[in-house]
Write a protein that holds these residues in place. Structure first.
Motif, short mmCIF file in Angstrom:
data_model
loop_
_atom_site.label_atom_id
_atom_site.label_comp_id
_atom_site.label_asym_id
_atom_site.label_seq_id
_atom_site.Cartn_x
_atom_site.Cartn_y
_atom_site.Cartn_z
N PHE A 73 -1.73 -7.41 4.99
CA PHE A 73 -2.86 -8.27 4.60
C PHE A 73 -3.61 -8.79 5.82
O PHE A 73 -4.82 -8.97 5.77
N THR A 87 -12.35 -5.93 8.27
CA THR A 87 -13.26 -5.52 7.20
C THR A 87 -14.37 -6.56 7.01
O THR A 87 -15.55 -6.23 6.92
N ARG A 132 -6.29 0.52 -7.43
CA ARG A 132 -6.12 0.25 -5.99
C ARG A 132 -7.32 -0.48 -5.40
O ARG A 132 -7.42 -0.59 -4.17
N ALA A 140 -5.65 -5.64 6.86
CA ALA A 140 -6.71 -5.26 5.91
C ALA A 140 -7.73 -6.39 5.74
O ALA A 140 -8.86 -6.14 5.31
N GLY A 141 -7.34 -7.60 6.11
CA GLY A 141 -8.15 -8.75 5.71
C GLY A 141 -8.99 -9.40 6.79
O GLY A 141 -9.61 -10.42 6.51
N THR A 155 0.80 -1.22 0.00
CA THR A 155 0.00 0.00 0.00
C THR A 155 0.84 1.28 0.00
O THR A 155 0.36 2.34 -0.34
N CYS A 180 -9.73 -3.04 -3.77
CA CYS A 180 -9.30 -4.01 -2.77
C CYS A 180 -8.82 -5.31 -3.41
O CYS A 180 -9.58 -5.98 -4.11
N PRO A 181 -7.57 -5.71 -3.17
CA PRO A 181 -7.08 -6.94 -3.78
C PRO A 181 -7.68 -8.20 -3.12
O PRO A 181 -7.54 -9.30 -3.65
N GLY A 182 -8.37 -7.99 -1.98
CA GLY A 182 -8.96 -9.14 -1.28
C GLY A 182 -10.42 -9.35 -1.64
O GLY A 182 -11.09 -10.16 -1.01
N PRO A 233 -17.92 -0.11 -2.24
CA PRO A 233 -17.45 -0.52 -0.90
C PRO A 233 -16.02 -1.08 -0.92
O PRO A 233 -15.36 -1.11 0.12
N PHE A 234 -15.57 -1.53 -2.10
CA PHE A 234 -14.20 -2.06 -2.19
C PHE A 234 -13.26 -1.08 -2.90
O PHE A 234 -12.17 -1.44 -3.32
N MET A 254 -17.13 -14.70 3.14
CA MET A 254 -18.40 -14.22 3.72
C MET A 254 -19.56 -15.13 3.29
O MET A 254 -20.42 -15.48 4.10
N TYR A 289 4.50 -0.02 -7.75
CA TYR A 289 3.22 -0.51 -7.22
C TYR A 289 2.62 -1.57 -8.15
O TYR A 289 2.19 -2.64 -7.72
N TRP A 291 -11.93 10.14 -1.48
CA TRP A 291 -13.11 9.49 -2.06
C TRP A 291 -13.86 8.83 -0.91
O TRP A 291 -13.24 8.33 0.03
N ARG A 301 -6.26 10.44 -1.33
CA ARG A 301 -5.27 10.46 -2.39
C ARG A 301 -4.55 11.81 -2.34
O ARG A 301 -5.13 12.79 -1.86
C1 HEM Z 1 -15.72 -6.90 3.39
C2 HEM Z 1 -14.44 -7.02 3.18
C3 HEM Z 1 -13.54 -5.95 2.64
C4 HEM Z 1 -13.82 -4.66 2.27
C5 HEM Z 1 -15.16 -3.94 2.32
C6 HEM Z 1 -12.58 -4.07 1.81
C7 HEM Z 1 -12.46 -2.77 1.32
C8 HEM Z 1 -11.27 -2.19 0.94
C9 HEM Z 1 -11.14 -0.82 0.51
C10 HEM Z 1 -12.26 0.20 0.38
C11 HEM Z 1 -9.83 -0.61 0.25
C12 HEM Z 1 -9.17 0.71 -0.15
C13 HEM Z 1 -9.04 0.87 -1.64
C14 HEM Z 1 -8.47 2.26 -1.93
O1 HEM Z 1 -7.59 2.75 -1.24
O2 HEM Z 1 -8.96 2.82 -2.88
C15 HEM Z 1 -9.13 -1.85 0.52
C16 HEM Z 1 -7.76 -2.01 0.37
C17 HEM Z 1 -7.10 -3.18 0.66
N1 HEM Z 1 -7.66 -4.39 1.01
FE1 HEM Z 1 -9.63 -4.74 1.33
N2 HEM Z 1 -11.58 -5.00 1.91
C18 HEM Z 1 -12.12 -6.17 2.40
C19 HEM Z 1 -11.46 -7.36 2.62
C20 HEM Z 1 -10.13 -7.59 2.36
C21 HEM Z 1 -9.47 -8.86 2.51
C22 HEM Z 1 -10.14 -10.17 2.93
C23 HEM Z 1 -8.14 -8.66 2.19
C24 HEM Z 1 -7.00 -9.65 2.16
C25 HEM Z 1 -7.11 -10.92 1.82
C26 HEM Z 1 -7.99 -7.26 1.86
C27 HEM Z 1 -6.80 -6.66 1.52
C28 HEM Z 1 -6.66 -5.31 1.18
C29 HEM Z 1 -5.38 -4.66 0.92
C30 HEM Z 1 -4.00 -5.31 1.00
C31 HEM Z 1 -5.66 -3.34 0.60
C32 HEM Z 1 -4.64 -2.23 0.21
C33 HEM Z 1 -4.47 -2.23 -1.29
C34 HEM Z 1 -3.55 -1.15 -1.81
O3 HEM Z 1 -3.24 -0.19 -1.13
O4 HEM Z 1 -3.15 -1.29 -2.95
N3 HEM Z 1 -9.21 -6.64 1.96
N4 HEM Z 1 -10.02 -2.79 0.92
#
Ligand code: HEM
Length: 501
Positions: free
Chosen positions: A306, A313, A446, A309-310, A144, A448-450, A440-441, A458, A151, A406, A385
């Motif tokens: 990870f 959420t 960028r 973030a994982g 991140t 969400c990779p998850g 929501p993701f 879920m 990146y 955002w 950003r």
């Molecule tokens: C309901 C579940 C989840 C929601 C709603 C969610 C939502 C988000 C959002 C809104 C972002 C920010 C994107 C941005 O900055 O524009 C994000 C980033 C990220 N998420 Fe998720 N996430 C979820 C689950 C997960 C899971 C399960 C993982 C890992 C397996 C994960 C890994 C990450 C990572 C590593 C980032 C940072 C990506 C980056 O900066 O490039 N997330 N997520």
């Protein structure tokens, strides 16, 4: 002489040479006067615009020094606080407006066009930005924190381990963890905390995915440290004992030590040919496209990212599913019907209870329930950003270095995009929402990779829940707060009854 000694000698010298000034006067000058002068200069330079350049967006710079940080921080703790924060300023200033948060001008754009603009221009006009206090806890080498080409390379490498194909290969394992979870943590109870249960589930899963599910004492310590870390990372950056941010820094140090031990052990297991197939094994054995293996520092930073973030959420999203379904009996009936059909059709085909990819694809209504939950209370309600050049948007200039935020909650509640937005209605997702209104993701490079993984874990959880239990809220009027993720004040305690589908 240590650095602390040099600072105190300098401070003593300074104090004694300033006759007539008390230490308090100097401190007040440093804390209030200097930042106020800087704030006035920054406000004036924001107003002084070169010939021909469009104005910056209208808005308020708030109080000297604090800007509108306090109002914003309070808004982030209320279930619809951010919506009100944005609506009030839109009414005053128009759809694109500026505020002043944490010492920096911040512009809010107008979805869907604003979201599209930001997501499409990631790496070109804007870049991911974290406040310095958060950055310090994320680790310099985590995905991140990377920008530009670096990146893209890291994203393809790491996110590749979480794409749809990799996620589906992991389904059997998640299904097994879910079965065990309900058999051990839910069985025999009449009442339990949904938030606690969902957190145990998503934390066990993320640990298994990243590190292989460690033994209970190690898992327990990881849970405690991660809880401290995620609780404090977004809090006021006061690095002093007794404050949440300080605890989060300590938790980060301990987590990195634990990862170090696990990495050493994993190298040994790899040498013996009995390593668990997880992210850690992948990072140690598969190079990126440039043929490079990550250093231990990069591996540890990314395990931490990870893990953080994982888990929360997804666990808060599942807790909100439990809450909203309880309050909408007609939604529960349709959810039950769909899950019953899946169970019965598996039996008719003579299959085991184990979930297959086709079963997940059949969970259309279940997924809509989760989508609607994330519309009403998104786990993450936005991100910042940085403008990396002076850029133009909608007739305004956003100067280089300004922040742009955002958000999703505001468009998720806009009746123009989601009619009757206060009504919990999963059927609204039978047709896709207008692009860039439902995020929501996040979106763009960028996003969400998850996403695929979160969707799968879920769906698996809701399947096991509906198949095994009926539930009712112990405190139906428990208020929803945000911290900044959504949660109920008491963690949604539920009374449960075992059923057999
Ligand atoms: C309901 C579940 C989840 C929601 C709603 C969610 C939502 C988000 C959002 C809104 C972002 C920010 C994107 C941005 O900055 O524009 C994000 C980033 C990220 N998420 Fe998720 N996430 C979820 C689950 C997960 C899971 C399960 C993982 C890992 C397996 C994960 C890994 C990450 C990572 C590593 C980032 C940072 C990506 C980056 O900066 O490039 N997330 N997520």
């Amino acid at each position: 002489m240590g650095a602390g000694g040099a600072w105190s000698e300098m401070w003593n010298g300074l104090s004694s040479s300033l006759d007539g000034f008390s230490a308090a006067t100097i401190i007040i000058s440093i804390i209030i006067v200097i930042p106020t002068i800087l704030w006035i200069f920054s406000s004036l330079s924001a107003k002084a615009r070169p010939e021909g350049r469009r104005p910056t967006p209208p808005g308020s710079t708030g109080l000297p020094l604090a800007g509108e940080t306090i109002q914003f921080a309070l808004a982030m703790t209320r279930k619809d606080g951010l919506i009100k924060f944005i609506s009030e300023r839109r009414k005053k200033h128009g759809p694109v407006f500026k505020s002043h948060l944490l010492g920096s001008p911040v512009v809010f754009l107008d979805p869907p066009a604003g979201n599209k603009f930001l997501f499409h221009n990631e790496g070109k006009l804007v870049e991911n930005a974290w406040p310095a206090s958060v950055s310090a806890l994320l680790g310099e080498t985590s995905l991140t924190k990377k920008q530009g080409e670096e990146y893209k390379l890291a994203r393809r490498y790491i996110a590749g381990f979480f794409d749809q194909k990799a996620t589906m290969a992991y389904l059997a394992r998640v299904d097994e963890v879910a079965s065990k979870h309900f058999a051990t943590h839910w069985k025999g109870h009449e009442e339990l905390s949904s938030l606690l249960m969902a957190t145990i589930y998503t934390f066990d899963i993320i640990c298994d995915l990243l590190l292989g599910l460690p033994d209970e004492p190690e898992l327990q310590e990881l849970r405690v440290c991660m809880k401290q870390y995620s609780f404090g990372i977004l809090k006021a950056p006061i690095n002093f004992p007794g404050f949440a941010y300080y605890d989060a820094r300590k938790a980060r140090e301990r987590l990195l030590e634990m990862y170090e031990v696990i990495i050493t052990r994993r190298r040994q297991e790899l040498a013996e040919g009995n390593a668990h197939p997880d992210l850690l094994t992948n990072l140690l054995t598969v190079p990126d496209e440039a043929g490079r293996f990550y250093s231990d520092e990069e591996i540890k930073d990314n395990l931490l990212l990870f893990m953080f973030a994982g888990f929360e959420t997804s666990s808060v999203a599942l807790t909100m599913v439990i809450t909203f379904v309880s309050k909408n009996p007609q939604v529960y009936e349709l959810l039950l019907k769909e899950q019953k059909e899946i169970v019965e059709s598996k039996r008719m085909r003579g299959e085991s209870d184990m979930l297959r990819v086709e079963d997940l694809s059949a969970m259309k209504y279940t997924w809509r329930v989760i989508q609607e939950t994330l519309r009403v209370q998104p786990s993450v309600n936005g991100a910042f950003r940085d403008a990396i050049i002076d850029l133009e948007y909608n007739g305004y200039t956003i100067p280089k270095g300004w922040k742009i935020m955002w958000t999703n909650q505001h468009s998720h509640y806009d009746p123009a995009f989601f009619p009757n937005p206060d009504c919990f209605d999963p059927s609204r997702f039978e047709s896709p929402p207008i692009p860039f209104t439902y995020v929501p993701f996040g979106g763009g490079p960028r996003i969400c990779p998850g996403y695929d993984f979160a969707k799968m874990e879920m769906l698996v959880f809701v399947h096991h829940l509906v198949k095994n239990y009926q539930w009712s809220l112990t405190h139906p009027d428990e208020p929803i707060i945000r911290n900044p993720t959504p949660r109920t004040a008491r963690g949604t305690p539920v009374r449960i009854t075992k059923i057999e589908l």
